[in-house]
Enzyme design. Structure first.
Site, PDB file in Angstrom:
ATOM      1  N   GLN A 149      -9.347  -3.708   7.325  1.00  0.00           N
ATOM      2  CA  GLN A 149      -8.509  -3.239   8.433  1.00  0.00           C
ATOM      3  C   GLN A 149      -9.088  -1.976   9.073  1.00  0.00           C
ATOM      4  O   GLN A 149      -8.363  -1.203   9.699  1.00  0.00           O
ATOM      5  CB  GLN A 149      -7.083  -2.991   7.952  1.00  0.00           C
ATOM      6  CG  GLN A 149      -6.379  -4.252   7.462  1.00  0.00           C
ATOM      7  CD  GLN A 149      -4.920  -4.010   7.125  1.00  0.00           C
ATOM      8  OE1 GLN A 149      -4.109  -3.718   7.983  1.00  0.00           O
ATOM      9  NE2 GLN A 149      -4.588  -4.145   5.849  1.00  0.00           N
ATOM     10  N   ARG A 190      -0.205  -9.754  10.808  1.00  0.00           N
ATOM     11  CA  ARG A 190       1.084  -9.169  11.222  1.00  0.00           C
ATOM     12  C   ARG A 190       2.193 -10.209  11.121  1.00  0.00           C
ATOM     13  O   ARG A 190       3.370  -9.865  11.109  1.00  0.00           O
ATOM     14  CB  ARG A 190       1.035  -8.665  12.673  1.00  0.00           C
ATOM     15  CG  ARG A 190       0.033  -7.549  13.006  1.00  0.00           C
ATOM     16  CD  ARG A 190       0.073  -6.415  12.032  1.00  0.00           C
ATOM     17  NE  ARG A 190      -0.918  -6.600  10.986  1.00  0.00           N
ATOM     18  CZ  ARG A 190      -0.955  -5.900   9.861  1.00  0.00           C
ATOM     19  NH1 ARG A 190      -0.042  -4.979   9.628  1.00  0.00           N
ATOM     20  NH2 ARG A 190      -1.888  -6.118   8.955  1.00  0.00           N
ATOM     21  N   LYS A 219       0.824  -1.212   0.000  1.00  0.00           N
ATOM     22  CA  LYS A 219       0.000   0.000   0.000  1.00  0.00           C
ATOM     23  C   LYS A 219       0.859   1.262   0.000  1.00  0.00           C
ATOM     24  O   LYS A 219       0.674   2.157  -0.839  1.00  0.00           O
ATOM     25  CB  LYS A 219      -0.916  -0.008   1.224  1.00  0.00           C
ATOM     26  CG  LYS A 219      -1.617   1.311   1.499  1.00  0.00           C
ATOM     27  CD  LYS A 219      -2.430   1.245   2.764  1.00  0.00           C
ATOM     28  CE  LYS A 219      -1.573   1.117   4.002  1.00  0.00           C
ATOM     29  NZ  LYS A 219      -0.750   2.337   4.258  1.00  0.00           N
ATOM     30  N   THR A 220       1.782   1.359   0.936  1.00  0.00           N
ATOM     31  CA  THR A 220       2.613   2.563   1.038  1.00  0.00           C
ATOM     32  C   THR A 220       3.489   2.725  -0.193  1.00  0.00           C
ATOM     33  O   THR A 220       3.715   3.840  -0.673  1.00  0.00           O
ATOM     34  CB  THR A 220       3.490   2.485   2.301  1.00  0.00           C
ATOM     35  OG1 THR A 220       2.653   2.292   3.443  1.00  0.00           O
ATOM     36  CG2 THR A 220       4.300   3.757   2.483  1.00  0.00           C
ATOM     37  N   ASP A 256      -4.153   8.368   2.543  1.00  0.00           N
ATOM     38  CA  ASP A 256      -3.698   7.071   3.055  1.00  0.00           C
ATOM     39  C   ASP A 256      -4.659   6.596   4.149  1.00  0.00           C
ATOM     40  O   ASP A 256      -5.281   7.414   4.836  1.00  0.00           O
ATOM     41  CB  ASP A 256      -2.287   7.233   3.633  1.00  0.00           C
ATOM     42  CG  ASP A 256      -1.648   5.896   3.966  1.00  0.00           C
ATOM     43  OD1 ASP A 256      -2.118   4.855   3.461  1.00  0.00           O
ATOM     44  OD2 ASP A 256      -0.661   5.892   4.744  1.00  0.00           O
ATOM     45  N   GLU A 257      -4.806   5.273   4.303  1.00  0.00           N
ATOM     46  CA  GLU A 257      -5.652   4.680   5.348  1.00  0.00           C
ATOM     47  C   GLU A 257      -7.065   5.276   5.312  1.00  0.00           C
ATOM     48  O   GLU A 257      -7.628   5.669   6.337  1.00  0.00           O
ATOM     49  CB  GLU A 257      -5.027   4.903   6.735  1.00  0.00           C
ATOM     50  CG  GLU A 257      -3.620   4.379   6.900  1.00  0.00           C
ATOM     51  CD  GLU A 257      -3.536   2.863   7.008  1.00  0.00           C
ATOM     52  OE1 GLU A 257      -4.576   2.193   6.803  1.00  0.00           O
ATOM     53  OE2 GLU A 257      -2.440   2.345   7.282  1.00  0.00           O
TER      54      GLU A 257
END
Length: 735
Positions: free
Chosen positions: A249, A600, A32-33, A218-219
């Site tokens: 998420q 994670r 994503k980033t 973002d997010e």
């Protein structure tokens, strides 16, 4: 361009599509980033001026890392001209340029949560609102929620159905007036005032619409209603808005995040192009498949199927333990075993849990095994304020001359023993050469104190004298539980009703459990020994975050991180999902939180659940989390251990090697009967009963018989509890 060669086909298309609304659904570990960073670099490379790009994040750390990556990708570009930062910092900067239009000076102050709460408290005092009955924290939290929903004081007043809402509306009105009078804005205002500015001054909105030709978020799944409204206004003319996020998420509803912002993005922005990043670069096939099988039980979600080219890896291991102590000991063994097997450092392990209160048993086990740990997103158990407050009370019970502990609690909970009164007590103690506690006992002789001061101080001394006398008559666990009840702090936390108050309540519960479990190793006073050990924990618990240590944190704090080996502790109904998550939409958020925790892990995932757990100083039977049953069986293996295993010697000794005794625990029993007798009453399974603390509940089952009989009741307020029948004090009530 050379930039795009480093991306996979879907990532490349997402980066190159710069015109019109774009939603990038980025599954866990899908880059994503990377895509967001490359998209900004691509815009710069095709000639878009840096000052016309607005990139919003939720943390300064994320913004800083993205800027550094862009600098590496495009050496020499003027990336310092990018409008890149958090929502709050970016719009605080914007508001300073036009603050006068809203009646503020450009040098306005920004109030944090403590500042806001203090202001609310002062207003409530001016209005003669009883802050014992209506906690300022609850009012401040309600005002914050109202602002994020774009509700004004009149909206709250018009819809008020109880006294709390009426008081909130009244305080809210004056609160906003005071902020303006003080030339100040709170955190929520930094999101609300830009909307007011844009709606009141269309020319200002047009100026920023022309300036910010490309908007990137973002997010996006974590945005609230106010943020959505602000973005919709800014992007309404050119529609060049790109949001990146993962609906799976979305775990911050308690902070106001609204998942519908992402689920309904296509409705808000027509002709949206959607890109699904489904290739996971982080986890093994078994971990990813297990997590995907869990999240697919949610109904409110954007369809996607994650996959990976990574190895199959180990199965997810689900382990049942006897109780929370056994759970902690097994986690220590997992760390020792996997560290050798995979040649990992301690910092490559993470222990994740739903509630901060779970850390106590885990910290104890790690410390006694000599395994260093660091706590992220919180403080060590014995350093939390509510724990330190209760320990201070117990310290004064044991040692009345402990002045630091006395100063901490003499006006907590509030007794109207203020700083001036305390100073007069200290002066008296110094003049007469006695301790502060003795000065308090002699308050009636202090001519600097009026009758009201003396009465309140004597009330405090009477309370402490009572528990100093009880210390030799009842157990440490009973003493602590009785003191907590008499102080009324549990009721205060329940009344406050905020997420923070709920966490503090859980932590007090865990402290009572720890004291009830503890037994002095040499037969000395249990309370004194417990306090000594707790103080040693606090003394050594501050650790360098860069050192080689196991990472411990809540599941909420773990978002965005990854570790080779992850252990999820406390996978039990009522704990995870939380007993507060009764509604289906809340269960879906809990499931998303489970998905976040599972993803994670890179190489190995362990999921633990206990057959019994100490709650409120009582041992209760626990049921495995529904999320464990939702994992596709082909991705998992189970280890079952109904009875407590004999711990390794290393786990039953202090760090100095001396043996440690523990309180005896009753064995788990599968026996049950269809009815039971408590004194003269007979209650059948399915009957409704009432408990003094937990309220109404339904009888689920009975285990054992006679003196050892235990009853399981599902209470409406706290969920399922297993109680010793002899001491339960249950009364029948109507259905």
């Amino acid at each position: 361009m050379s930039l795009l060669k480093e991306l996979n086909p879907v990532q490349r298309d997402a980066v190159k599509t710069i015109e019109g609304p774009v939603m990038i659904v980025a599954g866990a570990g899908s880059g994503k980033t990377r895509v967001l960073t490359y998209r900004i670099a691509y815009l710069l490379q095709v000639g878009v001026p840096a000052y016309s790009i607005l990139s919003l994040t939720f943390t300064n750390k994320a913004a800083r890392e993205m800027r550094e990556r862009i600098d590496d990708l495009l050496p020499g570009f003027q990336t310092n001209q990018l409008w890149m930062g958090t929502f709050h910092s970016t719009f605080a900067k914007l508001l300073r340029r036009d603050a006068d239009k809203l009646g503020f000076d450009s040098n306005y102050s920004i109030y944090d949560t403590d500042d806001s709460r203090s202001l609310v408290k002062g207003i409530m005092n001016d209005l003669d609102i009883n802050i014992q009955q209506v906690p300022p924290a609850a009012v401040q939290s309600r005002i914050s929620r109202a602002k994020n929903q774009l509700l004004k004081p009149a909206d709250i007043a018009n819809s008020a159905t109880d006294m709390f809402e009426q008081h909130t509306a009244e305080v809210y009105e004056i609160y906003q007036q005071k902020l303006r009078e003080f030339n100040a804005m709170d955190f929520d205002d930094l999101l609300i005032h830009p909307i007011t500015l844009f709606d009141s001054y269309p020319e200002v909105l047009e100026k920023y619409q022309k300036k910010f030709q490309f908007i990137l978020i973002d997010e996006y799944q974590d945005t609230n209603h106010a943020q959505y409204q602000m973005l919709k206004r800014l992007a309404s003319s050119h529609q060049n808005i790109c949001v990146v996020g993962d609906d799976a998420q979305s775990i911050y509803a308690f902070r106001g995040a609204d998942i519908t912002n992402m689920l309904e993005f296509e409705k808000a922005f027509t002709n949206t192009k959607i890109f699904r990043l489904e290739q996971n670069y982080r986890s093994t096939k078994h971990i990813l498949g297990g997590a995907d099988s869990v999240i697919k039980h949610n109904t409110a979600q954007i369809e996607k199927t994650l996959w990976t080219d990574n190895t199959q890896g180990d199965l997810i291991t689900v382990i049942e333990t006897a109780d929370e102590m056994d759970e902690a000991q097994k986690i220590v063994r997992i760390i020792q075993h996997e560290g050798v097997r995979r040649k990992l450092q301690l910092k490559e392990f993470a222990i994740l849990y739903r509630a901060n209160s779970q850390s106590r048993a885990l910290e104890d086990a790690l410390r006694r095994s000599g395994i260093p740990y660091t706590i992220v997103g919180g403080v060590a158990f014995y350093k939390r304020k509510e724990i330190k407050d209760m320990l201070a009370y117990l310290r004064v019970v044991v040692n009345p001359n402990d002045q630091e502990a006395l100063l901490r609690i003499i006006n907590y909970p509030l007794r109207k023993i203020g700083e001036v009164t305390i100073k007069r007590l200290q002066d008296y103690a110094e003049q007469h050469g006695i301790t502060l506690y003795e000065a308090a006992k002699e308050a009636h002789n202090n001519k600097e104190l009026n009758a009201g001061h003396v009465s309140r101080i004597q009330g405090f001394i009477t309370l402490m004298t009572k528990y100093q006398s009880l210390r030799k008559e009842i157990s440490a666990g009973e003493l602590a539980g009785s003191l907590v009840d008499e102080l009324g702090i549990i009721q205060d936390f329940k009344l406050e009703g905020t997420p923070e108050a709920r966490t503090r309540l859980e932590n007090i519960q865990e402290l009572l459990s720890a004291i009830s479990e503890y037994e002095s190793e040499d037969g000395n006073d249990t309370l004194e020994a417990f306090l000594a050990e707790a103080s040693l924990v606090a003394d050594v618990d501050s650790m360098d975050p860069n050192r080689n240590a196991v990472t411990m944190m809540t599941l909420h704090a773990a978002k965005g991180l990854e570790f080779p080996v992850v252990v999820l502790a406390g996978m039990e109904e009522g704990l995870f999902p939380s007993s507060f998550s009764i509604d289906e939409d809340k269960v879906e958020e809990e499931r998303r939180l489970c998905y976040v925790g599972m993803t994670r892990a890179k190489e190995k995932l362990y999921m633990m659940h206990a057959a019994q757990r100490m709650t409120w100083g009582e041992r209760t039977v626990q049921m495995p989390s529904r999320f464990l049953e939702e994992i596709e069986p082909s991705h998992m293996e189970r280890e079952t251990a109904r009875r407590r295993v004999q711990p390794d010697p290393a786990f039953s000794r202090h760090s100095n090697g001396t043996p440690r005794k523990r309180a005896k625990r009753s064995e788990y029993s599968q026996e049950s009967t269809s009815s039971f007798a408590q004194e003269e009453m007979t209650i059948k399974i399915g009957a409704m009963v009432r408990h003094q603390t937990f309220g109404r509940g339904k009888v689920v089952s009975v285990q054992g018989a006679g003196e050892r009989a235990k009853i399981a009741v599902h209470f409406e307020s706290v969920g399922r509890k297993t109680l010793v029948l002899k001491f339960a004090g249950l009364q029948p009530c109507e259905s």
